[in-house]
Design a protein around this motif. Sequence first.
Motif, PDB file in Angstrom:
ATOM      1  N   UNK A 106      -0.737  53.971  11.455  1.00  0.00           N
ATOM      2  CA  UNK A 106      -0.242  53.621  10.128  1.00  0.00           C
ATOM      3  C   UNK A 106      -1.377  53.768   9.132  1.00  0.00           C
ATOM      4  N   UNK A 107      -1.093  54.332   7.968  1.00  0.00           N
ATOM      5  CA  UNK A 107      -2.145  54.542   6.977  1.00  0.00           C
ATOM      6  C   UNK A 107      -2.071  53.556   5.828  1.00  0.00           C
ATOM      7  N   UNK A 108      -0.910  53.314   5.278  1.00  0.00           N
ATOM      8  CA  UNK A 108      -0.745  52.420   4.133  1.00  0.00           C
ATOM      9  C   UNK A 108       0.375  51.437   4.440  1.00  0.00           C
ATOM     10  N   UNK A 109       0.062  50.146   4.417  1.00  0.00           N
ATOM     11  CA  UNK A 109       1.102  49.144   4.633  1.00  0.00           C
ATOM     12  C   UNK A 109       0.632  47.791   4.116  1.00  0.00           C
ATOM     13  N   UNK A 110       1.594  46.927   3.846  1.00  0.00           N
ATOM     14  CA  UNK A 110       1.313  45.567   3.377  1.00  0.00           C
ATOM     15  C   UNK A 110       1.901  44.583   4.373  1.00  0.00           C
ATOM     16  N   UNK A 111       1.162  43.485   4.594  1.00  0.00           N
ATOM     17  CA  UNK A 111       1.629  42.454   5.502  1.00  0.00           C
ATOM     18  C   UNK A 111       1.578  42.900   6.952  1.00  0.00           C
ATOM     19  N   UNK A 112       2.149  42.096   7.789  1.00  0.00           N
ATOM     20  CA  UNK A 112       2.166  42.408   9.212  1.00  0.00           C
ATOM     21  C   UNK A 112       0.826  42.159   9.864  1.00  0.00           C
ATOM     22  N   UNK A 113       0.640  42.780  11.005  1.00  0.00           N
ATOM     23  CA  UNK A 113      -0.594  42.615  11.761  1.00  0.00           C
ATOM     24  C   UNK A 113      -1.597  43.693  11.377  1.00  0.00           C
ATOM     25  N   UNK A 114      -2.840  43.312  11.109  1.00  0.00           N
ATOM     26  CA  UNK A 114      -3.857  44.311  10.764  1.00  0.00           C
ATOM     27  C   UNK A 114      -4.291  45.099  11.989  1.00  0.00           C
ATOM     28  N   UNK A 115      -4.706  46.319  11.760  1.00  0.00           N
ATOM     29  CA  UNK A 115      -5.264  47.161  12.824  1.00  0.00           C
ATOM     30  C   UNK A 115      -6.562  47.752  12.280  1.00  0.00           C
ATOM     31  N   UNK A 116      -7.684  47.279  12.797  1.00  0.00           N
ATOM     32  CA  UNK A 116      -8.983  47.705  12.308  1.00  0.00           C
ATOM     33  C   UNK A 116      -9.550  48.790  13.222  1.00  0.00           C
ATOM     34  N   UNK A 117     -10.087  49.875  12.677  1.00  0.00           N
ATOM     35  CA  UNK A 117     -10.565  50.982  13.515  1.00  0.00           C
ATOM     36  C   UNK A 117     -11.723  50.608  14.433  1.00  0.00           C
ATOM     37  N   UNK A 118     -12.529  49.637  14.062  1.00  0.00           N
ATOM     38  CA  UNK A 118     -13.660  49.244  14.897  1.00  0.00           C
ATOM     39  C   UNK A 118     -13.390  47.932  15.612  1.00  0.00           C
ATOM     40  N   UNK A 119     -12.123  47.491  15.588  1.00  0.00           N
ATOM     41  CA  UNK A 119     -11.643  46.323  16.308  1.00  0.00           C
ATOM     42  C   UNK A 119     -12.261  45.002  15.839  1.00  0.00           C
ATOM     43  N   UNK A 120     -12.775  44.973  14.626  1.00  0.00           N
ATOM     44  CA  UNK A 120     -13.318  43.734  14.052  1.00  0.00           C
ATOM     45  C   UNK A 120     -12.831  43.602  12.620  1.00  0.00           C
ATOM     46  N   UNK A 121     -12.484  42.386  12.225  1.00  0.00           N
ATOM     47  CA  UNK A 121     -12.038  42.136  10.857  1.00  0.00           C
ATOM     48  C   UNK A 121     -13.230  42.214   9.913  1.00  0.00           C
ATOM     49  N   UNK A 122     -13.120  42.975   8.797  1.00  0.00           N
ATOM     50  CA  UNK A 122     -14.246  43.070   7.870  1.00  0.00           C
ATOM     51  C   UNK A 122     -14.452  41.814   7.020  1.00  0.00           C
ATOM     52  N   UNK A 123     -13.485  40.925   6.970  1.00  0.00           N
ATOM     53  CA  UNK A 123     -13.592  39.664   6.239  1.00  0.00           C
ATOM     54  C   UNK A 123     -13.178  38.555   7.200  1.00  0.00           C
ATOM     55  N   UNK A 124     -13.991  37.507   7.271  1.00  0.00           N
ATOM     56  CA  UNK A 124     -13.733  36.438   8.233  1.00  0.00           C
ATOM     57  C   UNK A 124     -12.753  35.390   7.753  1.00  0.00           C
ATOM     58  N   UNK A 125     -12.482  34.422   8.603  1.00  0.00           N
ATOM     59  CA  UNK A 125     -11.567  33.353   8.240  1.00  0.00           C
ATOM     60  C   UNK A 125     -12.152  32.503   7.126  1.00  0.00           C
ATOM     61  N   UNK A 126     -11.366  31.859   6.362  1.00  0.00           N
ATOM     62  CA  UNK A 126      -9.917  31.665   6.471  1.00  0.00           C
ATOM     63  C   UNK A 126      -9.101  32.685   5.678  1.00  0.00           C
ATOM     64  N   UNK A 127      -9.691  33.816   5.322  1.00  0.00           N
ATOM     65  CA  UNK A 127      -8.994  34.831   4.538  1.00  0.00           C
ATOM     66  C   UNK A 127      -7.838  35.431   5.324  1.00  0.00           C
ATOM     67  N   UNK A 128      -6.742  35.716   4.611  1.00  0.00           N
ATOM     68  CA  UNK A 128      -5.536  36.258   5.226  1.00  0.00           C
ATOM     69  C   UNK A 128      -5.407  37.745   4.904  1.00  0.00           C
ATOM     70  N   UNK A 129      -5.059  38.538   5.905  1.00  0.00           N
ATOM     71  CA  UNK A 129      -4.847  39.964   5.727  1.00  0.00           C
ATOM     72  C   UNK A 129      -3.663  40.186   4.789  1.00  0.00           C
ATOM     73  N   UNK A 130      -3.811  41.136   3.838  1.00  0.00           N
ATOM     74  CA  UNK A 130      -2.749  41.419   2.876  1.00  0.00           C
ATOM     75  C   UNK A 130      -2.259  42.863   2.961  1.00  0.00           C
ATOM     76  N   UNK A 131      -3.190  43.859   2.960  1.00  0.00           N
ATOM     77  CA  UNK A 131      -2.755  45.256   3.001  1.00  0.00           C
ATOM     78  C   UNK A 131      -3.846  46.171   3.538  1.00  0.00           C
TER      79      UNK A 131
END
Length: 81
Positions: free
Chosen positions: A16-41
């Motif tokens: 998937x290239x462009x989407x909002x909400x749902x489950x994030x998929x990071x190419x390097x398997x790590x979230x670029x922003x830590x908690x408590x921030x919520x994934x948006x798009x």
Amino acid sequence: MRGEGPLIGDPALPELHDYAGGAPCYPHHRAPVGPPWQFLFTIGDAGEADDDPYFLNFGYGYGYGFLSPDHLEGRFAWTCD
């Protein structure tokens, strides 16, 4: 997202290239922003094709939007391959 982010497996579906909400998929398997921030798009590069509606250059990577728990602040991060 906890700590430096959860380990995320490769999606079984087409990429998937462009989407909002749902489950994030990071190419390097790590979230670029830590908690408590919520994934948006997630949004990918655009602008190289003649029919692209806008130009964005993430170095062939992706941009990620996050929202604070109180919904009053946003953060943006990007990754490239």
